[in-house]
Enzyme design. Structure first.
Site, mmCIF file in Angstrom:
data_model
loop_
_atom_site.group_PDB
_atom_site.id
_atom_site.type_symbol
_atom_site.label_atom_id
_atom_site.label_comp_id
_atom_site.label_asym_id
_atom_site.label_seq_id
_atom_site.Cartn_x
_atom_site.Cartn_y
_atom_site.Cartn_z
ATOM 1 N N LEU A 178 -1.731 -0.236 14.001
ATOM 2 C CA LEU A 178 -1.078 -0.326 15.317
ATOM 3 C C LEU A 178 -1.160 1.012 16.051
ATOM 4 C CD1 LEU A 178 2.112 -2.214 14.059
ATOM 5 C CD2 LEU A 178 0.086 -3.227 15.137
ATOM 6 N N SER B 162 7.526 -10.528 11.848
ATOM 7 C CA SER B 162 6.586 -10.983 12.892
ATOM 8 C C SER B 162 5.185 -10.440 12.659
ATOM 9 C CB SER B 162 7.100 -10.626 14.291
ATOM 10 O OG SER B 162 7.100 -9.240 14.491
ATOM 11 N N ASN B 163 5.063 -9.288 12.005
ATOM 12 C CA ASN B 163 3.722 -8.719 11.794
ATOM 13 C C ASN B 163 2.853 -9.553 10.859
ATOM 14 O OD1 ASN B 163 4.366 -6.591 13.475
ATOM 15 N ND2 ASN B 163 4.583 -5.066 11.849
ATOM 16 N N ASP C 218 0.844 -1.199 0.000
ATOM 17 C CA ASP C 218 0.000 0.000 0.000
ATOM 18 C C ASP C 218 0.882 1.253 0.000
ATOM 19 O OD1 ASP C 218 -2.922 1.128 0.769
ATOM 20 O OD2 ASP C 218 -1.388 2.268 1.847
ATOM 21 N N ILE D 202 -2.818 -3.216 7.011
ATOM 22 C CA ILE D 202 -1.582 -2.908 6.272
ATOM 23 C C ILE D 202 -0.538 -2.281 7.206
ATOM 24 C CG2 ILE D 202 -2.434 -2.734 3.897
ATOM 25 C CD1 ILE D 202 -3.013 0.261 4.456
ATOM 26 N N TYR E 28 3.125 9.886 -0.650
ATOM 27 C CA TYR E 28 4.209 9.323 0.158
ATOM 28 C C TYR E 28 5.582 9.520 -0.508
ATOM 29 C CZ TYR E 28 0.371 6.685 2.422
ATOM 30 O OH TYR E 28 -0.795 6.302 3.053
ATOM 31 N N ARG F 239 10.414 -6.924 12.730
ATOM 32 C CA ARG F 239 8.995 -6.544 12.881
ATOM 33 C C ARG F 239 8.210 -6.855 11.605
ATOM 34 N NH1 ARG F 239 9.793 -0.523 15.517
ATOM 35 N NH2 ARG F 239 10.453 -1.199 17.600
ATOM 36 N N LYS G 181 2.851 -1.007 8.877
ATOM 37 C CA LYS G 181 4.112 -0.487 8.333
ATOM 38 C C LYS G 181 5.243 -0.757 9.304
ATOM 39 C CE LYS G 181 7.277 3.041 8.700
ATOM 40 N NZ LYS G 181 7.962 3.522 9.931
ATOM 41 N N SER G 182 6.398 -1.159 8.786
ATOM 42 C CA SER G 182 7.616 -1.176 9.584
ATOM 43 C C SER G 182 8.805 -1.115 8.635
ATOM 44 C CB SER G 182 7.704 -2.435 10.454
ATOM 45 O OG SER G 182 8.944 -2.433 11.141
ATOM 46 N N VAL G 183 9.880 -0.494 9.098
ATOM 47 C CA VAL G 183 11.133 -0.538 8.342
ATOM 48 C C VAL G 183 12.137 -1.470 9.027
ATOM 49 C CG1 VAL G 183 10.830 1.752 7.322
ATOM 50 C CG2 VAL G 183 12.029 1.526 9.529
ATOM 51 N N HIS H 42 -7.782 9.277 -1.969
ATOM 52 C CA HIS H 42 -7.107 9.287 -0.666
ATOM 53 C C HIS H 42 -7.949 9.935 0.434
ATOM 54 C CE1 HIS H 42 -2.720 9.192 0.979
ATOM 55 N NE2 HIS H 42 -3.580 8.976 1.950
ATOM 56 N N LYS I 117 -2.774 5.707 -4.282
ATOM 57 C CA LYS I 117 -3.906 6.602 -3.979
ATOM 58 C C LYS I 117 -3.772 7.926 -4.711
ATOM 59 C CE LYS I 117 -3.628 4.659 0.678
ATOM 60 N NZ LYS I 117 -2.172 4.580 0.959
#
Ligand code: NDP
Length: 278
Positions: A194, A243-244, A49, A232, A54, A240, A234-236, A112, A79
């Site tokens: 989250l 595990s998400n 996404d 959806i 962005y 994580r 997000k992690s960088v 959006h 979007k």
């Protein structure tokens, strides 16, 4: 490692389907988006996404191209930004997004924000319908639409958006709008699932996580899944990211679900109010 087959598909009202869990890249700079999306695709995410605003459609597209994952196995969403609303403007913005992504079709295009005061979301969605007829986008939907925006849209264009991507987390669980979606046949997709990380230290969530031997993030994502939301996160951070997506081999009890539901607050919104934003 989690495999794609463990992420269920959610059926959309146009006959297509979307993986129930995907990967968000809000606030990730273009280069970092390349790395994060590469990692996500490696560990089994198949839905990504992004959005024009962005500024990371290029990095996202490069990661997709370099991943080796077959295009037909991917679900890519972007979007339409607020400044690009209007019929012709939307067609131009779509071309530019697709070009940056390096794709020849998109799986899902979303308006959006409604920006209802400017009154251009109907024309924008009519352009979406044309893009769909032309085979350039498979499914069309919206984001941050209120119940009023949705009914006005459906009445005016004669087509129901496949999903509405809205702010939704245990602190702001949107029961009313979810019920409206269910009535209209619209899938609920949760952004900031989250709570942008703000829900992770919550004691109620930690207790449920401890009881299941899971992380707070996994418990929140599992709560979304059991509500039927598409989600959806997000992690960088590679561990994580991995595990998400690993939330399809355990279940919360009815008591756990009630404990998380009790965290809802009418003032729990962390993002902008769709009635006034834009
Ligand atoms: P999320 O609710 O997904 O939270 C992301 C934050 O949580 C980051 O700070 C991340 O840190 C942290 N985090 C992620 N996983 C874990 C974990 N397992 N343990 C601890 N911390 C964790 O927030 P977003 O706002 O990014 O929402 C998700 C996606 O929704 C966006 O990326 C975007 O695609 C979409 N969105 C859409 C909007 C819209 O208007 N339509 C608005 C906002 C978001 P780190 O990255 O450092 O690991």
């Amino acid at each position: 490692m989690t495999s794609i087959s463990s992420v269920p598909a959610v059926e959309l009202n146009d006959g297509n389907s979307i993986p129930q869990l995907g990967f968000g890249v809000f606030q990730v700079p273009d280069d970092q988006a390349y790395d994060a999306v590469t990692e996500a695709l490696k560990v089994g995410y198949r839905s990504i996404d992004t959005a024009r605003i962005y500024d990371n459609e290029s990095g996202t597209g490069r990661a997709i191209a370099d991943s080796g994952v077959a295009r037909e196995d991917l679900f890519v969403t972007t979007k339409l930004w607020n400044d690009d609303q209007g019929y012709d403007e939307t067609l131009r913005a779509f071309d530019a997004s697709l070009d940056r992504l390096g794709l020849d079709y998109l799986d899902l295009y979303l308006v959006h924000w409604p920006v209802a005061a400017k009154g251009r979301y109907l024309d924008s969605f009519r352009a979406f319908q044309q893009l769909k007829r032309d085979g350039r986008v498979r499914s069309i939907g919206v984001s941050n639409f209120t119940a009023d925006n949705l009914t006005r849209l459906v009445d005016a264009v004669g087509e129901t958006p496949v999903l509405n991507q809205i702010e939704l987390h245990p602190g702001f669980s949107q029961a009313h709008l979810r019920a409206v979606h269910a009535d209209l046949g619209i899938v609920t997709e949760a952004w900031s699932p989250l709570g942008q990380g703000t829900m992770l230290a919550n004691e109620t969530i930690r207790a449920v996580a401890d009881a299941h031997g899971r992380t707070p993030a996994q418990v929140i994502l599992r709560w979304h899944v059991q509500l039927g939301n598409v989600v959806i996160p997000k992690s960088v951070t590679p561990e994580r990211i991995a595990s998400n997506i690993d939330v399809f081999d355990f279940a919360l009890t009815a008591d756990d679900m009630a404990a998380l539901a009790s965290l809802d607050r009418t003032d729990g919104r962390i993002g902008p109010d769709p009635d006034t934003f834009g």
